[in-house]
Structures are given as structure tokens and as C-alpha cells.
Design a protein around this motif. Structure first.
Motif: not given
Length: 384
Positions: A213-225, A283-285
């Protein structure tokens, strides 16, 4: 925005594990006005970037000879009051001392580039978008150096059971085979086209996911295994696919896709060699073109923000880079700029090492992936 630059994908011994002992920098004083290209730099841009994080210096973990946190606080307060707005060059010249940073006797520094990719995705799983992006599982804990013993010796994080026992968290292969599909508390944030897009987001530590739908979802680092990282580009170089100079992020991802992502195909098998797996926040922005935040918590500024080894350098310190690199186009041109320490990354190890933030999208990403260049690195320390 904890990321892995392409140099980390080629991982020579210079790029040691993030928990290795930090190397103290050797600093040689130089005249700040004598820095090559300093008088031609747009220091108003540098001052704006400096103000974003000038109060973050307390986050450093290794004392830097000649660095005075109180002096940094005074310089920061002056900048926030507007000092330097009319004459930023005079501000930097009056308020800072310049030092050449050396990690070795040659005084050489190494620079790479990074960016935030944009990739397609969907909030709904489908044939087109089958690959899940996971949030940080609630049972992942970061290990202290004292806890890295026995089966956990080579890990940076682990799974904490209900009884408090620590065990290795599943590696990439196990996760891709569904180890987290029914794990309690694990959220699926979005779905991507394939594991190459997921790998790209994980390498950069963040991504912009464009939804149908054109929206941008921002992914940011949260952690790793916490599992060990394997340099996939280095594997292909060792196999003779390309030389180190020829190996770029695009060449790596193209090879993986060409050689197949189905279970047992060569592309999939290469990805599974890297046991490390990154989790994200989403998060959405309302401002989709907003720049991502660095490890300092401040929005990054293209060509002004750099990732440094944050065990050595405090966030908020200004540096000056003098190098020849293809940052404006295919031909190397001088990069002579004041930049600000605002991010970090697992491949950014050592005092004479910086990763330059290029911005958003694949156009700048192509240029960023070509940056693996040497030059001179200067730190600007606040005057008492």
C-alpha cells in the motif's frame, strides 16, 4: 543501528570479534587549520551533525588520552547556544585540537561505507513474501565475559530457560527451518521476498520495507542470537568466485540468488554457513524519508555520520577524514570532511577505522558498497 559493513563480510583478522580487547589509539598532534581540505569543507553541515550527539560522550568505555568530558560538555553547551552558527570554521578551529589517529606505525586508516536499503515486503505471508522477519525473542540474553565458558565460549548471547539455565540459541539454519515458528513470545514483524533480502537487512542492521500500500515500515536492530559470524564474501573469494577487490554486496547477493535458495541449493547452503541471526524492531513513520537512528540514538546524516569502535571512541566526537574514494561517482575524488561519531558496527574494530553513512536506498547503496579505501583519520578533541 548495529551493522556489518562489506569489509566485515570479507572479514580479515583485522575485524576481530566485538568482545576482543579494544586497542588504544596513538595520537599525533597536528594543526587543525592544516588538515587537507579543511578550509573548503561545509562546516555548517558538520556543526549541525555535531549538535545532535555532542552530549553523548559519556557512553565511551575506554579512556582516550587527552579527552576531557567536562570540556566536551562545555563545547556542546556553546554549540547548542548558537556559537559557531555565524562562523562554524572559527568554532571548530577555536574549540578543538586535531590529532592524527594511528592504529599502527604507518598511521593508515581504513574506511568503508554503509546505507539503509529499501526492500519490498508485506504484513501478510504469501507466495510472493514468504520470509519472516522476527522481533527479539524474550529469552535472548547478552552474555558477559564470565558467562562465555563451555558450550557458550564462542557466543555473545544465549537462551535463558525458565530455570535460569543458559543454552545456545538456535543458529540461522535452525531458525530458517522453523525453530521460532511456535516459540512463545516471538513476534513476526513483516514478510520479505526471500532470505537474501533478510540477509541484506541483517548486514546493514536496518531497512526500509515498502509495503504493497506504499507505507514504509522501518526495521532497526534489536539484537541477535549470539552465534558466530561467518564472512560469506570471504568464502566466495576463497572459492575463486571473485577477488577481494571485485567482491561487492551486489555481487554476493546476485551469486546467492543465481545459485538457488531452495533447501540444499548452493545459495541456501552459503547463507547457512553464517550462523549469526539478527532480530529487529519495527515502526511506521509519518515521515518515511527520515534517516535511521545510529547507535547514539540520533538520526544519521549522509556523509557526516560515521560508525566507529564505540569501545574506544565516545559518541559525539568529531573526526576528519582525508581519503580518495568513489563517493560521488565511479571515479575516486577527495573525501575531506569533518564527520561525527554517531553509530557503531560489529566490523568496526580498532581506532583507525570508520564506516561512512551514505543515506537511503539502492542508488547510494551501490556507491557505499564500493568503499574499501585507505586514508588518514583525525580526531578533534575539545579544548580545555
Amino acid at each position: 543501528m548495529l551493522r556489518m559493513a562489506l569489509a566485515g563480510l570479507l572479514a580479515t583478522p583485522a575485524f576481530a570479534p566485538v568482545w576482543a580487547q579494544a586497542q588504544r589509539p596513538h595520537l599525533t598532534p597536528v594543526g587543525i587549520a592544516d588538515l587537507p581540505g579543511f578550509t573548503d569543507d561545509r562546516l555548517d553541515e558538520a556543526l549541525k551533525a555535531f549538535i545532535k550527539t555532542c552530549d553523548k560522550a559519556a557512553q565511551s568505555s575506554l579512556p582516550v588520552d587527552g579527552f576531557d568530558r567536562a570540556a566536551q560538555a562545555r563545547v556542546c553547551a556553546a554549540a547548542r547556544r548558537g556559537e559557531g552558527a555565524a562562523n562554524p570554521r572559527a568554532f571548530f578551529t577555536r574549540r578543538f585540537r586535531a590529532f592524527l589517529v594511528s592504529g599502527d606505525q604507518a598511521g593508515d586508516a581504513f574506511f568503508t561505507g554503509y546505507y539503509q536499503p529499501e526492500i519490498p515486503g508485506s504484513l501478510v505471508r504469501s507466495r510472493e513474501f514468504p520470509t519472516p522477519v522476527y522481533g527479539l525473542p524474550p529469552d535472548v540474553v547478552t552474555l558477559s565475559s564470565a558467562q562465555r565458558i563451555g558450550a557458550l565460549a564462542d557466543l555473545t548471547a544465549a537462551r535463558k530457560g525458565a530455570n535460569g539455565a543458559l543454552t545456545p540459541f538456535p543458529d540461522r539454519a535452525a531458525i530458517e527451518d522453523g525453530a521460532l515458528d511456535k516459540a512463545p513470545g516471538v513476534k513476526t514483524l513483516v514478510y520479505l521476498r526471500d532470505n537474501v533480502d533478510l540477509f541484506l537487512a541483517q548486514v546493514q542492521g536496518s531497512a526500509r520495507v515498502r509495503l504493497p500500500d506504499g507505507r514504509i515500515l522501518h526495521l532497526s536492530f534489536a539484537g541477535r542470537n549470539g552465534q558466530p559470524y561467518t564472512a560469506l564474501a570471504k568464502v566466495l573469494v576463497q572459492r575463486g568466485v571473485a577477488t577481494p577487490a571485485e567482491m561487492t554486496m551486489r555481487r554476493l547477493t546476485d551469486w546467492i540468488r543465481r545459485n538457488g535458495l531452495a533447501r540444499g541449493q548452493a545459495g541456501d547452503e552459503l547463507l547457512r554457513l553464517n550462523r549469526s541471526f539478527v532480530f529487529f524492531e519495527a515502526r511506521f513513520d509519518a515521515q518515511p524519508d527520515r534517516q535511521p537512528q545510529g547507535g547514539s540514538g540520533a538520526p544519521l546524516t549522509p556523509y557526516r555520520s560515521v560508525a566507529i569502535d564505540s569501545r574506544i571512541w565516545p559518541y559525539g566526537l568529531p573526526f576528519f577524514i582525508d581519503a580518495q574514494m568513489p563517493w560521488r561517482g565511479p571515479e575516486p575524488t577527495p573525501f575531506q570532511r569533518v564527520v561525527i561519531a554517531q553509530d557503531t558496527g560489529s566490523a568496526i574494530v580498532g581506532p583507525a577505522r570508520a564506516d561512512i553513512y551514505f543515506g537511503l536506498g539502492d542508488v547510494v547503496g551501490e556507491r557505499a558498497s564500493e568503499i574499501r579505501h585507505h586514508g588518514r583519520f583525525y580526531v578533534l578533541l575539545p579544548l580545555d
